[in-house]
Scaffold this motif. Structure first.
Motif, PDB file in Angstrom:
ATOM      1  N   GLU A 298       0.791  -1.223   0.000  1.00 54.69           N
ATOM      2  CA  GLU A 298       0.000   0.000   0.000  1.00 54.69           C
ATOM      3  C   GLU A 298       0.828   1.281   0.000  1.00 54.69           C
ATOM      4  OE1 GLU A 298      -2.836  -0.193   3.154  1.00 54.69           O
ATOM      5  OE2 GLU A 298      -4.078  -1.657   2.094  1.00 54.69           O
ATOM      6  N   ALA A 300       3.807   2.079  -1.685  1.00 54.39           N
ATOM      7  CA  ALA A 300       4.873   2.048  -2.697  1.00 54.39           C
ATOM      8  C   ALA A 300       5.531   3.420  -2.776  1.00 54.39           C
ATOM      9  CB  ALA A 300       4.291   1.655  -4.051  1.00 54.39           C
ATOM     10  N   PRO A 303       5.534   5.708  -8.599  1.00 56.04           N
ATOM     11  CA  PRO A 303       4.739   5.052  -9.643  1.00 56.04           C
ATOM     12  C   PRO A 303       5.367   3.781 -10.190  1.00 56.04           C
ATOM     13  CG  PRO A 303       5.696   7.123 -10.428  1.00 56.04           C
ATOM     14  CD  PRO A 303       5.890   7.090  -8.958  1.00 56.04           C
ATOM     15  N   ARG A 306       4.650   1.115  -7.754  1.00 54.94           N
ATOM     16  CA  ARG A 306       3.222   0.796  -7.789  1.00 54.94           C
ATOM     17  C   ARG A 306       2.905  -0.120  -8.958  1.00 54.94           C
ATOM     18  NH1 ARG A 306      -0.320  -0.707  -5.059  1.00 54.94           N
ATOM     19  NH2 ARG A 306       0.441   0.824  -3.551  1.00 54.94           N
ATOM     20  N   ASN A 310       1.216  -3.829  -8.638  1.00 54.61           N
ATOM     21  CA  ASN A 310       0.034  -4.242  -9.400  1.00 54.61           C
ATOM     22  C   ASN A 310       0.323  -5.490 -10.225  1.00 54.61           C
ATOM     23  OD1 ASN A 310      -1.527  -2.159  -8.397  1.00 54.61           O
ATOM     24  ND2 ASN A 310      -1.028  -0.760 -10.071  1.00 54.61           N
TER      25      ASN A 310
END
Length: 357
Positions: A298, A300, A303, A306, A310
């Motif tokens: 949660e 990260a 980007p 992230r 994902n």
């Protein structure tokens, strides 16, 4: 002044009144029992999908605090509590409105029943993994002696099989100095929640120059996840990428970071030689370990991280529940499939008969 009545008739009326009262009491008891059963069963989701340790009261208190103090800055712990409350309202969609409608005593009673179900589910899951992890280790590692399913005293760092999987990623269990230091609990080899255990890595191998590679991808984690969230028998089916059953709901479940953290925490407990559930095992704090796992998903740092998170969650979805291509079933594609084709053929025959008449 009164009009005389038969003693027998009066007795019958009193009995009828008492029977009505008894029936009302029975109905009230049955209603209360149904509520208890419902809340207890709903509570089983809390330790599996929301928080493993934090009391629900703390989550409620944090949400209330934010409603009253909208401009204040939040600490890391407060942010964790609020994320937990949001996850709670996702797992139990009725909870937020129900809580607002109850009096204080009623809400406390509801929370007690939810906690009963939550703790029961955690006990069931740890008991399940206690037996299954022993079986998996015996099959994969062939330890001597074999690890008993009903006894945890010979697990943990006592056993080479479980000890290697519990060993921090930055150390080599096969090094006798390290192994002895861990077992003797020396100051140079403190095993704590500040290290990722080896069992969390794919093929139980670590790249010390890139500790993120393979993290959260071990065979043991996949088997444990499937044992808890699908069925114990499905845990043996980990080769390939699942069967795709109920893919929409299962995708949501695989994407929940709290589910991931719960599995990893329970696996660590199953590998250890701790015989009863506790927050701290020696120098290892399970609650901070839980937070570390949730934070990995949660919080990260940017980007790029992230995107990797994902991709990891998508990998879990495929690995546990299979692939799904329903989004590719466009009307044009469906029109060329046999059900649509047959319907068109039948309609064509009907039209031909009608035209012939």
């Amino acid at each position: 002044m009164s009009l005389p009545t038969s003693p027998h008739a009066r007795a019958k009326r009193r009995i009828a009144t008492l029977m009505d009262e008894v029936e009302i009491l029975k109905q009230d008891k049955a209603t209360k029992q149904r509520k208890t059963t419902y809340y207890v069963s709903q509570g089983r989701a809390i330790r599996r999908m929301v928080v493993l340790y934090t009391p629900v009261e703390d989550l409620i208190a944090e949400n209330d605090r934010r409603c009253e103090h909208t401009d204040g800055d939040a600490t890391i712990d407060q942010d964790r509590l609020q994320r937990g409350y949001i996850e709670l309202t996702k797992a139990l969609a009725w909870f937020h409105e129900k809580l607002a409608s109850l009096e204080h005593e009623e809400s406390e009673e509801m929370l007690r029943k939810l906690k009963r179900g939550a703790d029961a589910a955690r006990g069931d899951d740890t008991g399940t993994l206690k037996e299954l992890v022993a079986s998996w280790l015996n099959n994969d590692c062939r330890p001597t002696p074999l690890i008993r399913a009903d006894d945890k005293h010979h697990r943990g760092f006592v056993s080479d099989a479980s000890g290697k999987l519990l060993c921090p990623a930055e150390w080599q269990w096969d090094d006798p100095v390290i192994r002895a230091g861990i077992r003797d609990r020396t100051a140079a080899f403190i095993v704590s929640e500040n290290s990722w255990p080896l069992f969390m890595y794919q093929d139980y191998e670590v790249d010390v120059n890139n500790l993120e590679r393979g993290l959260m991808k071990s065979k043991l984690l996949i088997m444990a996840f499937k044992a808890i969230f699908t069925s114990p028998s499905s845990a043996n089916e980990i080769d390939g990428e699942g069967d795709g059953a109920d893919i929409i709901e299962n995708h949501r479940r695989a994407q929940r970071q709290s589910d991931q953290a719960k599995v990893k925490t329970c696996v660590r407990f199953a590998l250890s030689n701790v015989t009863s559930w506790r927050t701290v095992d020696g120098d290892f704090d399970y609650q901070i370990y839980w937070n570390n796992i949730v934070d990995f998903f949660e919080d990260a740092p940017g980007p790029a991280a992230r995107v990797r998170v994902n991709e990891l969650l998508e990998w879990w979805t495929r690995k546990v529940f299979g692939k799904n291509h329903r989004q590719d079933l466009t009307p044009d594609v469906v029109s060329r499939m046999s059900v649509s084709t047959l319907a068109a053929q039948r309609q064509g025959r009907e039209d031909a008969v009608f035209d012939s008449d």
